[in-house]
Scaffold this active site. Structure first.
Site, PDB file in Angstrom:
ATOM      1  N   GLU A  10      26.560 -39.652 -16.976  1.00  0.00           N
ATOM      2  CA  GLU A  10      25.670 -40.808 -16.807  1.00  0.00           C
ATOM      3  C   GLU A  10      24.548 -40.724 -17.840  1.00  0.00           C
ATOM      4  O   GLU A  10      24.285 -41.667 -18.565  1.00  0.00           O
ATOM      5  CB  GLU A  10      25.083 -40.818 -15.384  1.00  0.00           C
ATOM      6  CG  GLU A  10      24.106 -41.971 -15.135  1.00  0.00           C
ATOM      7  CD  GLU A  10      23.413 -41.901 -13.767  1.00  0.00           C
ATOM      8  OE1 GLU A  10      23.492 -40.845 -13.109  1.00  0.00           O
ATOM      9  OE2 GLU A  10      22.780 -42.900 -13.377  1.00  0.00           O
ATOM     10  N   HIS A  54      24.605 -44.739  -2.336  1.00  0.00           N
ATOM     11  CA  HIS A  54      23.727 -43.753  -1.682  1.00  0.00           C
ATOM     12  C   HIS A  54      23.092 -44.401  -0.455  1.00  0.00           C
ATOM     13  O   HIS A  54      22.452 -45.447  -0.588  1.00  0.00           O
ATOM     14  CB  HIS A  54      22.655 -43.284  -2.662  1.00  0.00           C
ATOM     15  CG  HIS A  54      23.237 -42.582  -3.853  1.00  0.00           C
ATOM     16  ND1 HIS A  54      23.392 -41.212  -3.910  1.00  0.00           N
ATOM     17  CD2 HIS A  54      23.743 -43.057  -5.024  1.00  0.00           C
ATOM     18  CE1 HIS A  54      23.955 -40.873  -5.067  1.00  0.00           C
ATOM     19  NE2 HIS A  54      24.178 -41.990  -5.760  1.00  0.00           N
ATOM     20  N   ASP A 103      26.013 -48.100  -6.394  1.00  0.00           N
ATOM     21  CA  ASP A 103      25.032 -47.016  -6.532  1.00  0.00           C
ATOM     22  C   ASP A 103      23.825 -47.160  -5.585  1.00  0.00           C
ATOM     23  O   ASP A 103      23.856 -46.650  -4.480  1.00  0.00           O
ATOM     24  CB  ASP A 103      24.606 -46.904  -8.011  1.00  0.00           C
ATOM     25  CG  ASP A 103      24.225 -45.486  -8.416  1.00  0.00           C
ATOM     26  OD1 ASP A 103      24.381 -44.567  -7.589  1.00  0.00           O
ATOM     27  OD2 ASP A 103      23.766 -45.286  -9.565  1.00  0.00           O
ATOM     28  N   GLY A 112      21.428 -36.005  -9.383  1.00  0.00           N
ATOM     29  CA  GLY A 112      20.204 -35.463  -9.980  1.00  0.00           C
ATOM     30  C   GLY A 112      20.334 -35.338 -11.482  1.00  0.00           C
ATOM     31  O   GLY A 112      21.154 -36.010 -12.104  1.00  0.00           O
ATOM     32  N   ASP A 138      25.539 -34.910  -0.260  1.00  0.00           N
ATOM     33  CA  ASP A 138      25.057 -34.838  -1.633  1.00  0.00           C
ATOM     34  C   ASP A 138      24.002 -33.736  -1.793  1.00  0.00           C
ATOM     35  O   ASP A 138      23.101 -33.632  -0.961  1.00  0.00           O
ATOM     36  CB  ASP A 138      24.413 -36.201  -1.909  1.00  0.00           C
ATOM     37  CG  ASP A 138      24.386 -36.577  -3.356  1.00  0.00           C
ATOM     38  OD1 ASP A 138      23.666 -37.533  -3.660  1.00  0.00           O
ATOM     39  OD2 ASP A 138      25.057 -35.931  -4.180  1.00  0.00           O
ATOM     40  N   HIS A 168      30.832 -45.434  -4.319  1.00  0.00           N
ATOM     41  CA  HIS A 168      29.648 -44.771  -4.895  1.00  0.00           C
ATOM     42  C   HIS A 168      28.405 -45.542  -4.481  1.00  0.00           C
ATOM     43  O   HIS A 168      27.967 -46.473  -5.152  1.00  0.00           O
ATOM     44  CB  HIS A 168      29.763 -44.683  -6.420  1.00  0.00           C
ATOM     45  CG  HIS A 168      28.722 -43.802  -7.045  1.00  0.00           C
ATOM     46  ND1 HIS A 168      29.035 -42.665  -7.777  1.00  0.00           N
ATOM     47  CD2 HIS A 168      27.374 -43.856  -7.036  1.00  0.00           C
ATOM     48  CE1 HIS A 168      27.918 -42.080  -8.178  1.00  0.00           C
ATOM     49  NE2 HIS A 168      26.885 -42.799  -7.753  1.00  0.00           N
ATOM     50  N   HIS A 172      28.680 -36.502  -9.939  1.00  0.00           N
ATOM     51  CA  HIS A 172      28.065 -37.420 -10.906  1.00  0.00           C
ATOM     52  C   HIS A 172      28.180 -36.729 -12.273  1.00  0.00           C
ATOM     53  O   HIS A 172      27.777 -35.571 -12.408  1.00  0.00           O
ATOM     54  CB  HIS A 172      26.581 -37.607 -10.628  1.00  0.00           C
ATOM     55  CG  HIS A 172      26.247 -38.536  -9.491  1.00  0.00           C
ATOM     56  ND1 HIS A 172      26.634 -38.314  -8.203  1.00  0.00           N
ATOM     57  CD2 HIS A 172      25.525 -39.693  -9.480  1.00  0.00           C
ATOM     58  CE1 HIS A 172      26.160 -39.304  -7.435  1.00  0.00           C
ATOM     59  NE2 HIS A 172      25.481 -40.149  -8.173  1.00  0.00           N
TER      60      HIS A 172
HETATM   61 ZN   LIG Z   1      24.848 -42.220  -7.779  1.00  0.00          ZN
END
Ligand SMILES: [Zn+2]
Length: 344
Positions: free
Chosen positions: A210, A27, A287, A180, A146, A25, A207
């Site tokens: 969160e 980006h 992340d 998002g 994504d 995970h 995702h």
């Molecule tokens: Zn993420």
């Protein structure tokens, strides 16, 4: 006495460094370090940023200012070839942390939304960076494309169709995901586009849990997500915990990220230890590392130290990360062998 107590923290940190592990995970756009930002600026700006100026771009004090920082960094990606640089640097930096394999989110959803760059040219550049870094450092990389859930289902469909098209000639494109604002783009709205992506041979990630409650994780499971990003709020729902344990759905946890975005109020409130003890399939991830101040190695060191996991348990986190990857079986077996043989 726990085995970890017998070892000096420095010794454990050194051991964790070369423990073979996978990052699931991460980006790509969030992996740009201040040093890489300086390199981008040297290429694209008449007056390049100094290192201190670049480091200041990452300063934020709340969620809106975090988004501003993120935007300020990613706006420096002005040519497709910049994606070659950031991909190469990302893999190089991962290899230096003992990461043997990574699966990175690349946000085609953002590229479409702002229409600044040609998606095919960006992907070709990113692929050049991946191939060059893989052959130099031996760390493999796969792409997860994504989309941004609060841009709506149709933009998401367009992104996933592009992922399917890319996959035909780029086998490194293996999956899709949505990120998002969970509240403005609940997972259940994406059931159909997830089914289409699956039919097109793509793996499904999402995702979830969160910034919203356990219902978001349920929705992600119900639309077929094979891996859940964050799943922080699953801890509040016993039935969900049972399902996650029984089905062994891999969870991509991001402890430092959750603290920095204040999704989790304090380290000791983070459910990583509870998830592990209840037999959930947990992995550790970083992340957007330079924004949160911890790369994957630092994440392993933090979690081991603060939650007092033994080295054998840390080895299990590493094995989980390889098991939960979308790698082909041969490479998985090879890497699992490396984890098993890594002595203490
Ligand atoms: Zn993420």
């Amino acid at each position: 006495m726990a085995r970890s107590k017998e070892k000096d923290p420095k010794e454990i940190a050194d051991w964790l460094h070369w423990l073979p592990k996978a990052e699931l995970h991460l980006h790509l756009e969030g992996s740009i370090t201040p040093a890489t930002l300086v390199e981008l600026s040297q290429r694209n700006d008449a007056v390049p940023l100094t290192y201190d100026q670049a480091a200041n771009v990452y300063d934020y004090h709340d969620f809106p200012s975090f988004l501003m920082s993120f935007k300020a960094v990613t706006e420096r990606l002005v040519k497709p070839v910049d994606y070659e640089l950031i991909t190469y640097n990302m893999v190089r930096d991962l290899a230096l942390q003992g990461v043997r394999h990574a699966e990175a989110y690349l946000s085609i959803g953002i590229l479409y939304r702002f229409a600044r760059l040609d998606v095919d040219e960006v992907m070709e550049a990113a692929e050049r960076g991946r191939r060059r870094a893989e052959s130099e450092f031996g760390t493999s990389l796969l792409w997860i494309i994504d989309a941004v859930r609060h841009f709506g289902v149709e933009e998401c469909r367009k992104t996933f169709l592009k992922a399917a098209e890319l996959r035909k000639h780029m086998p490194s494109v293996v999956g899709i995901g949505i990120g998002g604002d969970e509240a403005r783009g609940p997972a259940h709205e994406f059931r159909e586009v997830y089914a289409e992506a699956k039919e097109n041979g793509l793996h499904l990630t999402c995702h979830a849990g969160e910034t919203t409650g356990a219902e978001s994780v349920w929705s992600a499971i119900n639309i077929g997500a094979e891996r859940i990003g964050h799943a922080l709020t699953a801890a509040s729902d016993e039935d969900l915990m049972d399902v996650l344990a029984r089905k062994q759905i891999p969870l991509e946890l991001n402890v430092t990220s959750n603290l920095k975005t204040k999704s989790c109020a304090s380290l000791l409130e983070h459910p990583v230890r509870r998830y592990f003890e209840e037999g959930l399939m947990v992995t550790l991830n970083s992340d957007d590392p330079p924004f949160f101040g911890a790369n994957l190695l630092e994440e392993y060191i933090l979690v081991q130290r603060e939650f007092d996991f033994t080295p054998e348990q840390m080895r299990e986190f590493a094995a989980n990360s390889i098991e939960a990857s979308f790698l082909k079986p041969e490479r998985k077996l090879q890497l699992l062998g490396e984890v098993e043989q890594y002595g203490f």
